[in-house]
Design a protein around this motif. Sequence first.
Motif, short mmCIF file in Angstrom:
data_model
loop_
_atom_site.label_atom_id
_atom_site.label_comp_id
_atom_site.label_asym_id
_atom_site.label_seq_id
_atom_site.Cartn_x
_atom_site.Cartn_y
_atom_site.Cartn_z
N LEU A 37 0.85 -1.19 0.00
CA LEU A 37 0.00 0.00 0.00
C LEU A 37 0.89 1.24 0.00
CD1 LEU A 37 -2.87 1.26 0.26
CD2 LEU A 37 -2.51 1.20 2.75
N VAL A 38 0.71 2.11 -1.00
CA VAL A 38 1.46 3.36 -1.10
C VAL A 38 0.49 4.48 -0.77
CG1 VAL A 38 2.87 4.84 -2.58
CG2 VAL A 38 2.89 2.35 -2.91
N THR A 39 0.78 5.23 0.29
CA THR A 39 -0.19 6.22 0.76
C THR A 39 0.51 7.39 1.41
OG1 THR A 39 -2.27 6.44 2.02
CG2 THR A 39 -0.54 5.04 2.99
N THR A 40 -0.22 8.17 2.20
CA THR A 40 0.30 9.40 2.80
C THR A 40 0.18 9.32 4.32
OG1 THR A 40 -1.85 10.51 2.77
CG2 THR A 40 -0.47 10.71 0.80
N ARG A 41 0.90 10.22 4.98
CA ARG A 41 0.84 10.24 6.44
C ARG A 41 -0.56 10.59 6.94
NH1 ARG A 41 5.48 11.90 4.43
NH2 ARG A 41 7.42 11.00 5.23
N SER A 42 -1.23 11.51 6.25
CA SER A 42 -2.57 11.89 6.70
C SER A 42 -3.55 10.73 6.53
CB SER A 42 -3.06 13.12 5.93
OG SER A 42 -3.09 12.86 4.54
N ALA A 43 -3.40 9.93 5.50
CA ALA A 43 -4.29 8.78 5.31
C ALA A 43 -4.03 7.72 6.37
CB ALA A 43 -4.11 8.19 3.92
N ARG A 64 3.40 -1.33 3.91
CA ARG A 64 2.93 0.02 3.61
C ARG A 64 4.14 0.91 3.35
NH1 ARG A 64 1.35 2.75 8.77
NH2 ARG A 64 -0.60 1.56 8.76
N ALA A 65 4.02 1.83 2.37
CA ALA A 65 5.02 2.85 2.11
C ALA A 65 4.33 4.20 2.13
CB ALA A 65 5.69 2.62 0.76
N VAL A 66 4.99 5.20 2.70
CA VAL A 66 4.40 6.53 2.86
C VAL A 66 5.22 7.53 2.05
CG1 VAL A 66 3.92 8.37 4.51
CG2 VAL A 66 3.44 6.00 5.12
N VAL A 67 4.53 8.39 1.30
CA VAL A 67 5.21 9.43 0.52
C VAL A 67 4.56 10.77 0.81
CG1 VAL A 67 5.89 7.86 -1.34
CG2 VAL A 67 3.72 9.08 -1.50
N GLY A 68 5.34 11.83 0.64
CA GLY A 68 4.86 13.18 0.89
C GLY A 68 4.49 13.91 -0.38
N SER A 93 -2.44 2.22 -4.49
CA SER A 93 -2.19 3.59 -4.04
C SER A 93 -3.46 4.16 -3.45
CB SER A 93 -1.70 4.46 -5.20
OG SER A 93 -2.66 4.54 -6.23
N LEU A 94 -3.29 4.95 -2.39
CA LEU A 94 -4.41 5.57 -1.70
C LEU A 94 -4.04 7.02 -1.39
CD1 LEU A 94 -7.10 5.58 -0.06
CD2 LEU A 94 -5.75 4.77 1.89
N GLY A 95 -4.81 7.96 -1.91
CA GLY A 95 -4.55 9.36 -1.65
C GLY A 95 -4.66 10.18 -2.91
N GLY A 96 -3.93 11.30 -2.95
CA GLY A 96 -3.96 12.18 -4.10
C GLY A 96 -2.92 11.81 -5.14
N GLY A 97 -2.53 12.80 -5.93
CA GLY A 97 -1.62 12.52 -7.03
C GLY A 97 -0.26 12.04 -6.61
#
Length: 366
Positions: A37-43, A64-68, A93-97
């Motif tokens: 799962l590639v997502t963001t800290r806020s998610a 899980r991997a987190v990107v900014g 992927s979960l989140g925005g662009g």
Amino acid sequence: MPTFRYANPPVIHWGPGCVAAGLPGELGRLGAGRVLLVTTRSAVADPALAPAVEAILGERLAGRAVVGQHAPVGEVMAAAEAARDLRADALVSLGGGSPVDAAKAVAFSLATGLDLRAPDAPARAREATVGPVLPHLALPTTLSVAELSSSAGFSAEGTREKVGVSAPALCPAAVLYDARLAVRTPVPLWLSTGVRAVDHAAETLLAEGEHPLPDAAALDGLRRLAAALPAVRARPGDEAARTECQLGAWLTYLLPGPAARGLSHTLGKRLGSRHGIPHGVTSCLLLPHVLRYLAPRAPGPLARIAAALGAPDAAGGVAALLDRLGVPRRLSEFGLSDADLVEAARPLATAALPLEDLVGILRAAS
């Protein structure tokens, strides 16, 4: 003779609850048993987002991997290394662009063996042979529609310049537009990325060549967004309005390559990653001024945009919509100097688009 080639994902689901209903089946269709799962800290911090998706993935979740924001290349490569170490056979992927593009860049790096941190990586990427790629399922929570294209942007180390990779195989295998996830997106972010979708509609209609299907879809998407974005501002929890925005954003992006190379986009990319301005916000700042500049060059497309917005002119119609949405409008709010504007515009200047004209657009937006 004119030719149209579909460049969007082959499967798109939409509607509240479609992730819980459709994600397991899509993973089964792909034969995926180990998902990164590639997502963001806020998610990750929101129980209704990453934790909820991880529960749906169940035993398939490998990690899980987190990107900014702007997908920093170091974080992209950390995700690629995690996918390799975990023996992932699919990406979600979960989140925005940013996480969507990061997942595509991860798949590219693994398929080519390229370390995207290398200074010459963008040049080598253009010549690389892309082998089999990890399948990617996208669960977008903004309206940036990165999930609809086969290109991936990320920010380089040091310079923070936005660079990217592209290959047809990077297009996600499926997209799931779920308003139950989307209602968790803060309204300012939702609206600014919605203006990005409005930008996509305009850039589609302004693109060179003939593209009747993308044009018709973009105009319908523009009409949907003009009604649904103010509805979300008024009723943030309205799942039907969020879904209508998602459908509108999808319809604006049936011509992903040319639409992403338009003047508003290219100027915005020069500003965004270098100065920490989200791409949706750059569209809020620039689009009316770009349309006003292009009015003498493209009266036909701009008349169609104006008609879709029910406005006398395209730039004024977009500006009125932005006023209704309460999004950022002035570049000066972000502390850029005039020298910054010149630096942003200089690499884009051509005989057809002189430097003084481009800087004039940016000054008008300030």
